[in-house]
Design an enzyme around this catalytic site. Structure first.
Site, PDB file in Angstrom:
ATOM      1  N   HIS A 132     -11.384  11.563  19.249  1.00 16.31           N
ATOM      2  CA  HIS A 132     -10.946  10.900  18.021  1.00 16.31           C
ATOM      3  C   HIS A 132     -10.924  11.978  16.928  1.00 16.31           C
ATOM      4  O   HIS A 132     -11.667  12.951  16.998  1.00 16.31           O
ATOM      5  CB  HIS A 132     -12.011   9.834  17.708  1.00 16.31           C
ATOM      6  CG  HIS A 132     -11.691   8.908  16.589  1.00 16.31           C
ATOM      7  ND1 HIS A 132     -11.868   9.235  15.270  1.00 16.31           N
ATOM      8  CD2 HIS A 132     -11.237   7.632  16.589  1.00 16.31           C
ATOM      9  CE1 HIS A 132     -11.532   8.210  14.510  1.00 16.31           C
ATOM     10  NE2 HIS A 132     -11.144   7.217  15.291  1.00 16.31           N
ATOM     11  N   ASP A 209     -20.438  11.313  20.898  1.00 15.14           N
ATOM     12  CA  ASP A 209     -19.883  10.302  20.014  1.00 15.14           C
ATOM     13  C   ASP A 209     -19.865   8.987  20.796  1.00 15.14           C
ATOM     14  O   ASP A 209     -19.017   8.787  21.664  1.00 15.14           O
ATOM     15  CB  ASP A 209     -18.475  10.719  19.580  1.00 15.14           C
ATOM     16  CG  ASP A 209     -17.723   9.596  18.873  1.00 15.14           C
ATOM     17  OD1 ASP A 209     -18.339   8.545  18.600  1.00 15.14           O
ATOM     18  OD2 ASP A 209     -16.519   9.775  18.604  1.00 15.14           O
ATOM     19  N   GLN A 212     -17.636   4.126  21.068  1.00 16.51           N
ATOM     20  CA  GLN A 212     -16.985   3.164  21.965  1.00 16.51           C
ATOM     21  C   GLN A 212     -17.883   2.796  23.136  1.00 16.51           C
ATOM     22  O   GLN A 212     -17.444   2.110  24.059  1.00 16.51           O
ATOM     23  CB  GLN A 212     -15.665   3.763  22.497  1.00 16.51           C
ATOM     24  CG  GLN A 212     -14.647   4.048  21.436  1.00 16.51           C
ATOM     25  CD  GLN A 212     -14.096   2.783  20.797  1.00 16.51           C
ATOM     26  OE1 GLN A 212     -14.135   1.697  21.381  1.00 16.51           O
ATOM     27  NE2 GLN A 212     -13.588   2.903  19.583  1.00 16.51           N
ATOM     28  N   LYS A 235     -18.635  -1.568  15.171  1.00 16.48           N
ATOM     29  CA  LYS A 235     -18.050  -1.773  16.502  1.00 16.48           C
ATOM     30  C   LYS A 235     -19.034  -2.480  17.429  1.00 16.48           C
ATOM     31  O   LYS A 235     -18.689  -2.911  18.514  1.00 16.48           O
ATOM     32  CB  LYS A 235     -17.640  -0.434  17.106  1.00 16.48           C
ATOM     33  CG  LYS A 235     -16.423   0.190  16.417  1.00 16.48           C
ATOM     34  CD  LYS A 235     -16.053   1.487  17.092  1.00 16.48           C
ATOM     35  CE  LYS A 235     -14.692   2.009  16.738  1.00 16.48           C
ATOM     36  NZ  LYS A 235     -14.469   2.469  15.398  1.00 16.48           N
ATOM     37  N   CYS A 373      -5.963   7.336  15.848  1.00 13.36           N
ATOM     38  CA  CYS A 373      -6.727   8.475  15.325  1.00 13.36           C
ATOM     39  C   CYS A 373      -6.982   9.502  16.423  1.00 13.36           C
ATOM     40  O   CYS A 373      -8.069  10.093  16.501  1.00 13.36           O
ATOM     41  CB  CYS A 373      -8.041   8.036  14.692  1.00 13.36           C
ATOM     42  SG  CYS A 373      -7.816   7.013  13.257  1.00 13.36           S
TER      43      CYS A 373
END
Lengths: 415, 154
Positions: A132, A209, A212, A235, A373
């Site tokens: 991203h 990261d 997700q 999220k 993104c």
């Protein structure tokens, strides 16, 4: 590792879960609302909404300051949310949990405070083709400032990381590896544990990261042995405006502050200041109090259902939807990794993703269309954009059916 | 639901979207500008040749985008060729009004005939996020004429 699936109260009742999310009962353009954009931001359950309301209704004051009861209560609730995150990630110390605005800020914190001080001219940072923008741009900024080398691990056409190339890219100059846990476009689950092992054996620190990932599978930072782990609350069915950076205590202790201000100091004189202990050192100013408490409520909610049950439900939905979509002529699923979550990017021969999204919207189906993104990934795939349907714990087969039916409407118009 | 979508995706739009006219880069572009819609990834380049009378003698484009942005660019190239820069600018202003105002009456306006042709794009009024798609090429044309290299709808 904490296995929430073993918790006796864990049951997966999809109707009960759907009723927890008030927004799912609304209609869009006179159609039932099929919300398939949780990878961008998830909807919030009543439990989270109520927890936030309760802060402002009866429990609000500033934290860490007041010499009165309410401030102490709010401080306890705010710090209690940190304890919940600590347990959620299985971090060893509560001071390893830093509240940020979002994962983007968490990554920027690592770039500005850790990498800026640790890396020197010619040192290397490794990222991936799947990243991203939030895990690309902070490193580019630092690269320009410190004359660093930014290396990118390519992916296969299926959307899996080329681990063979990753191993070759790792050198003694590699000081940091920063990778997504799960791709926001392709749904690919990266072999982060293996990546971390390899990076560590080469002397590089690793930032994961986890934006997700945290809502799809349980994350154990000690088992992974990652140096940093970042995610966003919104999220994870929590509010926006709150994110988390996990960092190993010895690393965070050695890092200088990211921002200066109130709350992050021990003593201040005009000559010099000393810093607060972790986590305060990295939390300058009044934090996002209600949002942190809301995130705590979201974690409680997830734990009550159980991430193992959620993963099972979402995986069944992924398989069902993938098989239905595969039957649509001219539809191509982008991202076919063997290990992926319920994030499905697609293109249609006859229509641009943006046109798909407009027609789907009129059919009550909310998806994301665009580059997500991740422009470099789009370039790698040779696509200007994809249409992405992402499924959360509250989605059901009706949502998938509504999506497929709406795609038929797209074909009717464009076919 | 379908009626509104049919209004947006009229035959003319689908035709120009699939088979854009003047979809080419001139051998030696005189003026050009890129138009980008970062939100959805639409990007195109408009090429324009203006003579000493400030008249658009050639206009073409290349790019990738949704049906609305490509169809609008295609129709634009057909419509503004031969027009003066001032007339094209006036058309752009009225076209934006048409895409954003509900009861815009173009009948008495300059370029009423051209606006009537562009009316197929006015369906975007019901789809506010798509207005940027419809106007992207026009803003790029405006930029190219002014000598600006790139515009973004963000």
């Amino acid at each position: 590792m904490i296995n929430f699936a073993d918790h006796p109260s864990n049951t997966f009742d999809i109707e009960k879960i759907r009723s927890d999310f008030p927004i799912l009962a609304t209609e869009v353009h006179g159609q039932p609302f099929a919300f398939l954009d949780s990878a961008a931001s998830a909807q919030k359950p009543r439990q989270v909404i109520d927890a936030i309301s309760a802060v402002y209704d009866s429990g609000y004051a500033n934290v860490h300051r007041g010499a009165y009861q309410l401030s102490e209560v709010v401080t306890d609730n705010y710090e209690g949310a940190r304890d919940k995150v600590q347990e959620f990630l299985n971090a060893e110390h509560r001071g390893e949990i830093i509240f940020t605005r979002n994962a983007t800020e968490a990554i920027n914190l690592v770039a500005a405070s850790y990498a800026r001080n640790k890396l020197n001219c010619g040192d290397e940072i490794i990222i991936t083709e799947m990243d991203h923008h939030s895990n690309i741009v902070p490193w580019q900024l630092l690269k320009a400032e410190k004359d660093l080398v930014l290396k990118v691990v390519p992916i296969t056409d299926a959307g899996e990381l080329r681990m063979d190339i990753f191993e070759k890219l790792l050198t003694s100059r590699t000081k940091l590896v920063s990778v997504p846990h799960i791709s926001n476009v392709l749904g690919t689950v990266l072999p982060v544990k293996r990546i971390i092992e390899l990076a560590h054996s080469s002397g590089a620190a690793v930032l994961v990261d986890g934006c997700q990932a945290v809502m799809h599978e349980s994350v154990d930072v000690r088992d992974l042995d990652c140096d940093f782990y970042a995610f966003s609350g919104h999220k994870l069915y929590g509010p926006s405006g709150i994110g988390v950076l996990y960092g190993k205590k010895e690393l965070l202790d050695a890092m200088p502050p990211y921002m200066g201000g109130g709350d992050m100091i021990n003593t201040v004189t005009f000559e010099e200041s000393t810093w607060a202990e972790l986590p305060g050192k990295f939390e300058a100013g009044t934090p996002a109090i209600a949002q942190a408490i809301g995130l705590g409520a979201a974690i409680d909610y997830i734990n009550d259902i159980g991430l193992a049950s959620i993963a099972k439900h979402e995986h069944a939905l992924l398989e069902y939807t993938t098989s239905r979509l595969s039957a649509i002529e001219g539809l191509k699923i982008i991202g076919t990794a063997s290990n992926k979550v319920s994030v499905i990017s697609m293109t249609l021969d006859c229509a641009h993703p943006h046109d798909m999204a407009t027609i789907l919207d009129r059919s009550g189906v909310a998806i994301r269309a665009g580059h997500h993104c991740a422009q470099p990934l789009m370039d790698r795939l040779g696509l200007p954009a994809t249409a992405r349907a992402s499924f959360g714990l509250y989605n059901n087969q009706d949502d998938a059916d509504q999506l497929c039916q709406a795609l038929e409407t797209v074909q009717e118009i464009f076919g | 639901m379908l009626d509104e979508l049919r209004e947006l995706y009229q035959e003319v739009i689908l035709d120009h979207g699939k088979n854009p006219r003047n979809f080419r880069r001139p051998n030696k572009p005189k003026r050009e500008a890129a138009g980008k819609n970062p939100l959805c990834g639409d990007q195109l380049v408009v090429y324009v040749d203006v003579d000493h009378n400030e008249c658009i003698v050639d206009v073409s484009f290349l790019g990738k985008g949704c049906a609305i942005s490509i169809a609008s660019a295609s129709l634009m190239t057909e419509i503004v060729k031969g027009k003066s820069i001032a007339d094209a600018k006036a058309l752009l202003d009225n076209f934006i009004k048409m895409c954003t105002t509900d009861d815009f009456d173009f009948k008495g306006e300059d370029g009423a005939e051209e606006l009537e042709r562009l009316q197929v794009l006015s369906g975007v009024r019901q789809f506010p996020v798509r207005v940027k798609c419809a106007t992207l090429a026009w803003h790029a044309l405006d930029a190219a004429v002014k000598g600006v290299e790139e515009i973004s709808t963000e």
